[in-house]
Design a protein around this motif. Structure first.
Motif, PDB file in Angstrom:
ATOM      1  N   LEU A  50      -2.423  -2.702  19.367  1.00 40.57           N
ATOM      2  CA  LEU A  50      -1.057  -3.677  18.941  1.00 40.57           C
ATOM      3  C   LEU A  50      -1.454  -5.085  19.241  1.00 40.57           C
ATOM      4  CD1 LEU A  50       2.058  -3.422  18.584  1.00 40.57           C
ATOM      5  CD2 LEU A  50       2.033  -4.005  21.250  1.00 40.57           C
ATOM      6  N   VAL A  51      -2.483  -5.333  20.052  1.00 38.96           N
ATOM      7  CA  VAL A  51      -2.899  -6.795  20.135  1.00 38.96           C
ATOM      8  C   VAL A  51      -4.105  -7.040  19.173  1.00 38.96           C
ATOM      9  CG1 VAL A  51      -4.494  -8.299  21.780  1.00 38.96           C
ATOM     10  CG2 VAL A  51      -2.669  -6.692  22.593  1.00 38.96           C
ATOM     11  N   ASP A  53      -4.396  -5.692  16.166  1.00 39.87           N
ATOM     12  CA  ASP A  53      -3.528  -5.719  14.644  1.00 39.87           C
ATOM     13  C   ASP A  53      -2.573  -6.507  14.580  1.00 39.87           C
ATOM     14  OD1 ASP A  53      -5.011  -4.300  12.828  1.00 39.87           O
ATOM     15  OD2 ASP A  53      -3.355  -2.613  12.654  1.00 39.87           O
ATOM     16  N   TRP A  54      -2.362  -7.396  15.569  1.00 34.96           N
ATOM     17  CA  TRP A  54      -1.205  -8.350  15.680  1.00 34.96           C
ATOM     18  C   TRP A  54      -0.831  -8.977  14.352  1.00 34.96           C
ATOM     19  CZ3 TRP A  54       3.360  -8.215  17.459  1.00 34.96           C
ATOM     20  CH2 TRP A  54       4.415  -9.096  17.513  1.00 34.96           C
ATOM     21  N   TRP A  58       2.310  -8.822  12.490  1.00 33.92           N
ATOM     22  CA  TRP A  58       3.623  -9.699  12.382  1.00 33.92           C
ATOM     23  C   TRP A  58       3.906  -9.893  11.031  1.00 33.92           C
ATOM     24  CZ3 TRP A  58       7.505 -11.127  14.431  1.00 33.92           C
ATOM     25  CH2 TRP A  58       8.092 -12.331  14.231  1.00 33.92           C
ATOM     26  N   LYS A 222      -2.708   3.014  15.864  1.00 33.52           N
ATOM     27  CA  LYS A 222      -1.914   1.902  14.848  1.00 33.52           C
ATOM     28  C   LYS A 222      -0.686   2.307  14.629  1.00 33.52           C
ATOM     29  CE  LYS A 222      -6.092  -0.543  13.058  1.00 33.52           C
ATOM     30  NZ  LYS A 222      -6.845  -1.035  11.986  1.00 33.52           N
ATOM     31  N   LEU A 229       6.406  -1.362  18.007  1.00 37.69           N
ATOM     32  CA  LEU A 229       7.301  -2.763  17.251  1.00 37.69           C
ATOM     33  C   LEU A 229       8.374  -2.629  16.930  1.00 37.69           C
ATOM     34  CD1 LEU A 229       6.442  -5.648  16.963  1.00 37.69           C
ATOM     35  CD2 LEU A 229       5.366  -5.181  14.862  1.00 37.69           C
TER      36      LEU A 229
END
Lengths: 258, 244
Positions: A50-51, A53-54, A58, A222, A229
């Protein structure tokens, strides 16, 4: 000691504890090696995905949010118009209500590819799909609200010389607000899911497209990251609706304040 | 001067006669009561007087002007206060003014000016759910008053209140009526309430509703607290019971 715990902790404590236990079990299962890592990533791996691939997440989330926003706004507007017309003219209600119900039985996964064929890979088919899934809860909520108005209250306003528009403005509309908001909360959640599904079934960007890519790459960490998300976005939207509800209807939250 | 006059009103629903040749008058400053069993067409009569229903025959006059079938002239108040939960007390009370096209600011001012008279001071910005039943009825009455100056139609307005609150509200109502020169037509099925409050009582028989008698309560106002324990009171009560 327990008696002095703040209210929020006392209320949400059990839910938080349960979630923490589940996460711990999940992490333990992965760490011990009960399930191979390529099939089920551990929570820590998901978090790091998550971090890492942020930026990509986003960027795609913005597209999805945009679609969801336009779709929801149009869906709510259309739902409102439908409800008002069907409430004002009983013929319209009897003519179109069954059709509206039928539109809700059509599986979204079946109609999304058709919409792509008809309207292309851009944003239009996504927005149309979101309108299709969001207008209904709004219409039904509002209709229920309009119909739940006390006939005696209508009589009272009429005796005071109120016309149809005034009865709508001062009585029906505000009385239907609570029903409207329960419909809107559902519609908000549907809008995100609807956007993701239609992206998944054909598009150039958005969290749905991102999902198909990471799925093809078997990047399960991912995949989980994007699922989290999407959940967070849905929850945030519902929280926004709740906030708007409290703003619009302060009289319904009197007891909680005092 | 006759404030309100109902002349020979009849009404039937689906061939079933509900009101038959009902005539009554309400003079200025008078409190007149319609007393009768439930289902006697009393509420139908109120709907006709307020203009919500058209009678099959007969006419309604307000200050000498015919208002039959014309809503927007005389309002009424029910047992349910019908305060809208999403409006503050002052905005509830000011609603009839807003409907008439008065600006919000002006309507609030006019309404607020009467809050003290109605014993509602300090409740302007509260929500209806924060008020007691008695206070809510006062607010509902003020709303009715702001709509139709000087005439109030009350349909069992106090029957949901407990006995003690009720007698306090009665006393308050008579005092307010006196000060603001209100004429009241009042529906009730409570004989004691009718005798305590009324100048005149119309007795209404049920199915179809017809006025069978008119009784004048000659006891001057304000009436003593223990009026309902006096022999005169019992004479009235016996007379009414015999006729219903």
């Amino acid at each position: 000691m327990t008696r002095k715990l703040p209210n929020t902790i006392r209320r949400n404590g059990p839910a938080l504890a349960a979630a923490a236990v589940l996460l711990a079990v999940w992490q333990a299962v992965c760490s011990v090696g009960l399930v191979p890592g390529y099939m089920l990533p551990s929570p820590i791996e998901v978090a790091s995905a998550l971090v890492k691939d942020w930026p990509a997440l986003w960027e795609n989330a913005q597209i999805t949010l945009q679609e969801a926003f336009y779709g929801l706004a149009l869906g709510v507007a259309i739902g409102f118009v439908f409800a008002v017309l069907m409430d004002a003219f009983d013929v319209l209600y009897r003519a179109f209500y069954p059709i509206l119900v039928i539109t809700q039985t059509i599986p979204t996964v079946a109609i999304a590819p058709l919409l792509v064929l008809w309207f292309g890979y851009e944003m239009t088919p996504k927005i149309i799909l979101i309108i299709l899934v969001t207008f209904f809860p709004v219409t039904v909520g509002l209709l229920d609200g309009f119909r739940a108005v006390d006939p005696d209250a209508v009589g009272l306003l009429r005796s005071m010389g109120a016309g149809r528009w005034q009865i709508f403005r001062y009585l029906k509309c505000p009385s239907a607000l609570p029903h409207f908001f329960s419909g809107l909360r559902i519609a908000a959640a549907y809008s995100v899911v609807g956007a993701v599904i239609s992206e998944w079934l054909g598009g150039f960007g958005g969290l749905g497209v991102y999902m198909t890519r990471v799925k093809k790459a078997y990047a399960f960490d991912k995949m989980f990251a994007v699922i989290i998300l999407i959940s967070v976005i849905s929850l945030a939207l519902m929280a926004l609706v709740e906030l708007a509800e409290r703003r619009c209807m302060p009289y319904r939250h009197l007891r909680e304040k005092s | 001067m006759e404030k309100l006059e109902v002349r020979h009103v009849s009404k039937a629903f689906d061939g079933r006669s509900v009101l038959e040749d009902v005539s009554l008058t309400l003079r200025e400053g008078e409190l007149v009561c319609l007393l009768g069993v439930s289902g006697g067409g009393k509420s139908t009569l109120f709907n006709i007087i307020s203009g919500l229903l058209k009678p099959d025959a007969g006419q309604v006059f307000l200050d000498g002007e015919e208002v039959t079938g014309k809503p927007g002239k005389i309002s009424y108040m029910l047992q349910k206060d019908l305060l809208l939960p999403y409006r503050t007390i002052v905005d509830n009370v000011a609603l009839p003014l807003l409907l008439r096209g008065v600006s919000k600011q002006e309507a609030r001012q006019q309404a607020s000016a009467l809050f003290e008279e109605f014993g509602l001071e300090g409740t302007q910005t509260l929500w209806p759910s924060q008020l007691s039943g008695g206070m809510r009825q006062r607010a509902a009455l003020l709303r009715t008053y702001l709509f139709s100056q000087n005439v109030a139609l009350l349909d069992e307005p106090f029957s949901a209140l407990d006995t003690l609150t009720k007698s306090a509200v009665h006393e308050w109502y008579l005092a307010v009526m006196e000060r603001i020169r209100l004429s009241t037509l009042f529906i009730t099925h409570d004989i004691d309430e009718a005798i305590l409050l009324s100048d005149r009582i119309y007795l209404l028989t049920g199915q179809p509703g017809r006025i069978c008698d008119e009784i004048r309560i000659t006891q001057p106002k304000p009436r003593p607290h223990d009026f309902n324990l006096t022999p005169e009171f019992l004479v009235y009560k016996r007379a009414i019971l015999e006729r219903l």
